[in-house]
Write a protein that holds these residues in place. Structure first.
Motif, PDB file in Angstrom:
ATOM      1  N   ASP A 126       8.860   4.030  67.959  1.00 21.54           N
ATOM      2  CA  ASP A 126       8.214   3.458  67.356  1.00 21.54           C
ATOM      3  C   ASP A 126       8.120   3.931  66.144  1.00 21.54           C
ATOM      4  O   ASP A 126       7.085   3.300  64.961  1.00 21.54           O
ATOM      5  CB  ASP A 126       6.928   2.610  67.936  1.00 21.54           C
ATOM      6  CG  ASP A 126       6.212   4.164  68.485  1.00 21.54           C
ATOM      7  OD1 ASP A 126       6.335   4.629  67.925  1.00 21.54           O
ATOM      8  OD2 ASP A 126       5.488   3.431  69.389  1.00 21.54           O
ATOM      9  N   LEU A 186      18.972  -0.094  65.539  1.00 21.50           N
ATOM     10  CA  LEU A 186      17.734  -1.197  66.163  1.00 21.50           C
ATOM     11  C   LEU A 186      16.958  -1.912  64.970  1.00 21.50           C
ATOM     12  O   LEU A 186      17.350  -0.922  64.233  1.00 21.50           O
ATOM     13  CB  LEU A 186      16.117  -0.248  66.860  1.00 21.50           C
ATOM     14  CG  LEU A 186      17.031  -0.289  68.804  1.00 21.50           C
ATOM     15  CD1 LEU A 186      16.406   1.191  68.286  1.00 21.50           C
ATOM     16  CD2 LEU A 186      16.284  -1.240  69.204  1.00 21.50           C
ATOM     17  N   PRO A 187      15.816  -2.788  65.320  1.00 25.86           N
ATOM     18  CA  PRO A 187      15.536  -3.139  63.895  1.00 25.86           C
ATOM     19  C   PRO A 187      14.574  -1.911  63.203  1.00 25.86           C
ATOM     20  O   PRO A 187      13.886  -1.501  63.914  1.00 25.86           O
ATOM     21  CB  PRO A 187      14.317  -4.224  64.158  1.00 25.86           C
ATOM     22  CG  PRO A 187      14.924  -4.915  65.524  1.00 25.86           C
ATOM     23  CD  PRO A 187      16.041  -3.675  66.152  1.00 25.86           C
ATOM     24  N   ASP A 223      11.595  -1.069  65.445  1.00 22.44           N
ATOM     25  CA  ASP A 223      11.080  -1.842  66.475  1.00 22.44           C
ATOM     26  C   ASP A 223      11.669  -2.707  67.386  1.00 22.44           C
ATOM     27  O   ASP A 223      12.752  -3.066  66.897  1.00 22.44           O
ATOM     28  CB  ASP A 223      10.173  -3.311  65.231  1.00 22.44           C
ATOM     29  CG  ASP A 223       9.652  -3.133  64.287  1.00 22.44           C
ATOM     30  OD1 ASP A 223       7.801  -2.438  64.773  1.00 22.44           O
ATOM     31  OD2 ASP A 223       9.867  -3.838  63.187  1.00 22.44           O
ATOM     32  N   THR A 232      18.935  -2.801  60.320  1.00 26.03           N
ATOM     33  CA  THR A 232      18.837  -2.155  61.110  1.00 26.03           C
ATOM     34  C   THR A 232      19.298  -0.724  60.798  1.00 26.03           C
ATOM     35  O   THR A 232      19.401  -0.692  60.175  1.00 26.03           O
ATOM     36  CB  THR A 232      19.896  -2.279  62.307  1.00 26.03           C
ATOM     37  OG1 THR A 232      21.494  -2.494  61.170  1.00 26.03           O
ATOM     38  CG2 THR A 232      19.960  -4.159  63.199  1.00 26.03           C
ATOM     39  N   GLU A 284      22.007  -6.647  73.393  1.00 28.46           N
ATOM     40  CA  GLU A 284      21.135  -7.658  73.205  1.00 28.46           C
ATOM     41  C   GLU A 284      20.472  -8.014  74.517  1.00 28.46           C
ATOM     42  O   GLU A 284      21.666  -8.185  75.922  1.00 28.46           O
ATOM     43  CB  GLU A 284      22.264  -8.441  73.113  1.00 28.46           C
ATOM     44  CG  GLU A 284      22.096  -8.988  71.801  1.00 28.46           C
ATOM     45  CD  GLU A 284      23.766  -8.286  70.319  1.00 28.46           C
ATOM     46  OE1 GLU A 284      24.258  -8.643  69.381  1.00 28.46           O
ATOM     47  OE2 GLU A 284      25.258  -8.358  71.429  1.00 28.46           O
ATOM     48  N   SER A 285      20.023  -8.902  74.665  1.00 24.28           N
ATOM     49  CA  SER A 285      19.609  -9.510  75.686  1.00 24.28           C
ATOM     50  C   SER A 285      20.521 -10.111  76.407  1.00 24.28           C
ATOM     51  O   SER A 285      21.404 -10.487  75.349  1.00 24.28           O
ATOM     52  CB  SER A 285      17.994 -10.077  75.453  1.00 24.28           C
ATOM     53  OG  SER A 285      17.770 -11.529  75.590  1.00 24.28           O
ATOM     54  N   PRO A 319      12.753  -4.798  69.963  1.00 22.73           N
ATOM     55  CA  PRO A 319      12.476  -6.296  70.592  1.00 22.73           C
ATOM     56  C   PRO A 319      12.074  -6.092  72.152  1.00 22.73           C
ATOM     57  O   PRO A 319      13.067  -5.339  72.661  1.00 22.73           O
ATOM     58  CB  PRO A 319      13.336  -6.798  70.056  1.00 22.73           C
ATOM     59  CG  PRO A 319      14.997  -5.860  69.581  1.00 22.73           C
ATOM     60  CD  PRO A 319      14.073  -4.977  69.361  1.00 22.73           C
ATOM     61  N   ALA A 320      11.165  -6.855  72.437  1.00 21.27           N
ATOM     62  CA  ALA A 320      10.444  -7.138  73.173  1.00 21.27           C
ATOM     63  C   ALA A 320      11.209  -7.239  74.569  1.00 21.27           C
ATOM     64  O   ALA A 320      12.189  -6.577  75.613  1.00 21.27           O
ATOM     65  CB  ALA A 320       9.364  -8.146  73.450  1.00 21.27           C
ATOM     66  N   ASP A 321      12.200  -8.632  74.209  1.00 23.31           N
ATOM     67  CA  ASP A 321      13.602  -8.362  74.799  1.00 23.31           C
ATOM     68  C   ASP A 321      14.800  -8.003  75.715  1.00 23.31           C
ATOM     69  O   ASP A 321      15.641  -7.720  76.681  1.00 23.31           O
ATOM     70  CB  ASP A 321      14.624  -9.687  75.064  1.00 23.31           C
ATOM     71  CG  ASP A 321      14.964  -9.611  73.362  1.00 23.31           C
ATOM     72  OD1 ASP A 321      14.604  -8.636  72.562  1.00 23.31           O
ATOM     73  OD2 ASP A 321      15.808 -10.781  72.922  1.00 23.31           O
TER      74      ASP A 321
END
Ligand code: AMP
Ligand code: MG
Length: 356
Positions: A77, A106-107, A81, A122, A192-193, A83-85
């Motif tokens: 981190d 990741l972002p 960031d 990303t 991806e979720s 993502p929560a999903d």
């Protein structure tokens, strides 16, 4: 000035090499370091001026983003960031595969310079398992941007001498950590979720195979694995990893017709007659990726080394046997296709008949 190579195979030598590398990295310099995949050209990822020196030494276009190596997996981190999903699957994957040859897109956090990510939103992150690399990045205590330590478009180096052949006089130091363990660049994934499972897209095939990732989600191969110029991972151009000698990738033995007066060398999986390639011609040289056994992980370790040696022979063409597109064969066939002048499309079913 010629570039020095510092050995690490005795504790005092290792200590000295780590000190020297960290001193240079702290002062905003680039240093070539061993990783478990291939040798990397490292600089402090948070210092844009230092990162610019990577692009300069490699003659790498700035549209091609760099991978960021963290000192430790619990520092994800600091640069990204999550993502929560997808937080749960990211946690599972990093727990299982870090440190190791897995790079995750990741972002990015604003602290990562745009030069590192080529302006993309990303960032590509990984944690190396190489003990020398780990000591250096831990002592520095900063993320390192480290693409492969070769000139842009050329063959990735899997030894300190191979780095020297690519970048001698262009960088201040090479740290010698011996031959690279895997010999192929890290597997890069995007996540991806999804329901019922997250979707894991392999945007660059590498040492971690679809089978390794399968327990964590639905695994698919990204567009770049079918030689799409508009790929998911910029910089993975259709012509990449190329030796200077023209390379032809065969699909069947019958694809090879020697021309009068031309010289040819063969890149063979096992060097055995039974596949019908070794006996095709009176080759100048036959290099075997996995002598006798044709094992794909063994072939991967020797892959870039063999390409480099064949390139040095000065033959008119390098002829490459196809290999089984399974496991690490996916990454090697992808690289051979990119390096080839004929760019054969994957033939479903055909490679499947060849053992790996
Ligand atoms: P290298 O370390 O030289 O093997 O190259 C790193 C490769 O990682 C690049 O050529 C890209 O294909 C890929 N990469 C790095 N960052 C990103 C990103 N943010 N998005 C997509 N691909 C990336
Ligand atoms: Mg590279």
């Amino acid at each position: 000035m010629p570039t020095p190579i510092l050995p690490t195979d005795e504790p005092p030598l290792l200590h000295h090499a780590v000190e020297e590398a960290v001193r240079l990295l702290r002062s905003g310099e680039v240093v070539a370091l061993p990783t478990e995949t291939v040798y990397g050209l490292a600089a402090n990822a948070l210092d844009a001026a230092a990162v610019a020196k990577i692009f300069e030494a490699k003659e790498r276009p700035t549209f091609d983003p760099l991978i960021v190596h963290l000192p430790h997996k619990n520092q994800l981190d600091t640069v990204a960031d999550v993502p929560a999903d997808i937080a749960q699957v990211v946690k599972q994957l990093t727990e299982r595969f870090w440190p190791g040859p897995l790079t995750i897109l990741l972002p990015k956090k604003p602290i990562v310079p745009d030069l590192v990510t080529a302006g993309l939103p990303t960032v590509a992150v990984r944690v190396s398992s190489n003990p020398v690399f780990r000591r250096i990045v831990a002592t520095l205590d900063k993320p390192l941007a480290a693409p492969s330590a070769n000139r842009f478009g050329s063959i990735s180096p899997t030894s300190a001498n191979a780095v020297l052949a690519e970048l001698d006089g262009r960088i201040p130091l090479i740290v010698d950590g011996g031959a690279s363990l895997h010999g192929l660049e890290s597997t890069i994934i995007r996540i991806e979720s999804g329901s019922p499972k997250p979707v894991i897209t392999i945007v660059r095939p590498g040492p971690l195979t679809p089978d390794d990732l399968k327990p964590y989600g639905k695994v698919q191969l990204g567009s770049r694995t079918v030689l799409d110029e508009a790929s998911d991972a910029p910089g993975q151009l259709a012509k990449h990893y190329a030796p200077r000698t023209p390379l032809r990738l065969l699909t069947r033995p019958a694809d090879f017709q020697p021309e009068e007066g031309k010289t040819y060398a063969l890149l063979s999986l096992s060097g055995e007659e039974r596949d019908g390639y070794v006996g095709l011609h009176d080759w100048e040289e036959v290099m075997m990726l996995s002598p006798g056994s044709g094992k794909l992980p063994e072939a991967a370790v020797r892959f870039f080394h063999c390409l480099r040696r064949l390139d040095e022979l000065g033959v008119d063409e390098i002829i490459a046997e196809p290999m089984f597109e399974h496991g690490m064969g996916i990454a090697m066939m992808d690289k051979l296709r990119r390096a080839s002048i004929n760019k054969p499309k994957p033939v479903q079913g055909h490679y499947q008949q060849r053992r790996g």
